[in-house]
Design an enzyme around this catalytic site. Structure first.
Site: not given
Ligand SMILES: *[C@@H]1O[C@H](CO)[C@@H](O)[C@H](O)[C@H]1NC(C)=O
Length: 357
Positions: A194, A277
């Site tokens: 996306d 992350e």
């Protein structure tokens, strides 16, 4: 004037001649010098030019020999026609795209595929979190001329009941394991389906030595998530959700060298919402001094977290004498039907927003 014994031979000779001419004319653009910074990115891809010229040639021939090309004109073309670019000596990019079945899945995969078609030496790992492969996805990947690998991994059952689910971790890890097992050189990048990518970021990340970082637009109300760079060094992070993260960056904001990754056999991504992350980069055992700021010392935004609007599942197409025996019989097979059966005509499913964005 040479007379060919058959049209087939004529077609073959014309194709070989056209290909040779194109190679002579444009072959040199295939040998790109390693120019990470200023590479021209809006060049017409060789492939598109190739297709265009071949099509013109076909049309000209067709005017002369109306039936000669009928079979090739009818042939099913690949969904990403032309083929991905291979450039000798250019480090490969292993691009891991986690995905899952939803109404937007095929449009998003199409958009990402067509971005990657403009990037040389890509191995595209599409890793799906689904109980079974989604046929529309696997057939799209099979028809694609990109170098694709389909993987499937589901979120472990113990996280499924959580209110905030660590989405995309199991399938990213499947991609990571594939890279560990199959790659020796090049660069790893997590590219969600996306996002919007400027092609220049791919050319810059290709030369990552350990871990490179760059700004990501449309993240939190700050509108960007980026390392703070002073005199070419990362001195901090600008992000709308620092929390207690050492590396508060977006998934699309960093790339990792494969040879470097291979020196970190224990590096992994945690199933912790919001810390995927940070956990992964910490497990690579780097310091801020190791981070290579890209996009001209992080002065350019070349990736955006676009966030496509969620669509509800399609309302079933009525089976009646207006629709039956028409194209709608085929279209109905293309519409997204939520397997949990939440589609209704009146109520719109409330979206639950999670995490930082
Ligand atoms: C980044 O900044 C450093 C220090 O100011 C400078 O030497 C270097 O050329 C810059 N890099 C780019 C790509 O602009």
């Amino acid at each position: 004037m040479i007379r060919f014994k058959s049209r087939v031979l004529g077609v073959m000779v014309v194709s070989v001649a056209a290909t040779t001419l194109l190679l002579l004319l444009f072959g040199s653009t295939l040998r790109l010098p390693p120019a990470p910074a200023n590479m021209s990115f809006l060049r017409v891809p060789l492939r598109a030019l190739n297709d265009f010229q071949q099509q013109q040639q076909r049309q000209q021939q067709q005017q002369q020999h109306p039936n000669a090309f009928s079979s090739s004109a009818n042939a099913q073309e690949s969904c990403t026609s032309g083929g991905a670019q291979r450039v000798e000596g250019l480090p490969p990019l292993y691009i891991i795209t986690p995905t899952y079945p939803r109404a937007e899945q095929i449009p998003e995969i199409t958009r990402t595929a067509q971005t990657l078609l403009n990037v040389a030496n890509v191995v595209w790992l599409v890793s799906e979190d689904a109980p079974a492969p989604t046929p529309a996805l696997t057939s799209y990947l099979n028809e694609s001329s990109l170098n694709t690998v389909y993987l499937r991994a589901q979120m472990p059952a113990k996280y499924m009941k959580a209110k905030n689910k660590p989405r995309g971790v199991a399938n990213r890890l499947a991609g990571l394991n594939w890279v560990r097992a199959n790659a020796k050189e090049g660069v790893l990048y997590f590219a969600d389906d996306d996002n919007t990518y400027d092609l220049r970021i791919f050319e810059q990340m290709r030369w990552t030595k350990k871990v490179s970082m760059f700004p990501v637009g449309l993240v939190t109300k700050l509108g960007v998530s980026t390392p703070i760079v002073r005199l070419g060094k990362v001195v901090g992070f600008y992000d709308g959700w620092i929390a207690n993260r050492k590396f508060p960056v977006d998934m699309a904001g960093f790339a990792v060298s494969v040879p470097f990754l291979l020196t970190r056999p224990n590096a992994t991504m945690p199933f912790t919402v919001g810390y995927e992350e940070d956990g992964f980069i910490k497990s690579l055992g780097i310091t801020s001094a190791d981070i290579e700021p890209l996009a001209f010392n992080c002065t350019k935004i070349w990736v955006w977290h676009t966030q496509t609007k969620k669509n509800t599942a399609a309302v079933p197409i009525a089976q009646n004498n207006i629709t039956m025996g028409t194209n709608l019989d085929v279209i109905k097979g293309l519409l997204w039907k939520d397997p949990k059966g939440t589609a209704t005509t009146t109520t719109k499913k409330k979206e639950t927003k999670k995490k930082k964005s």
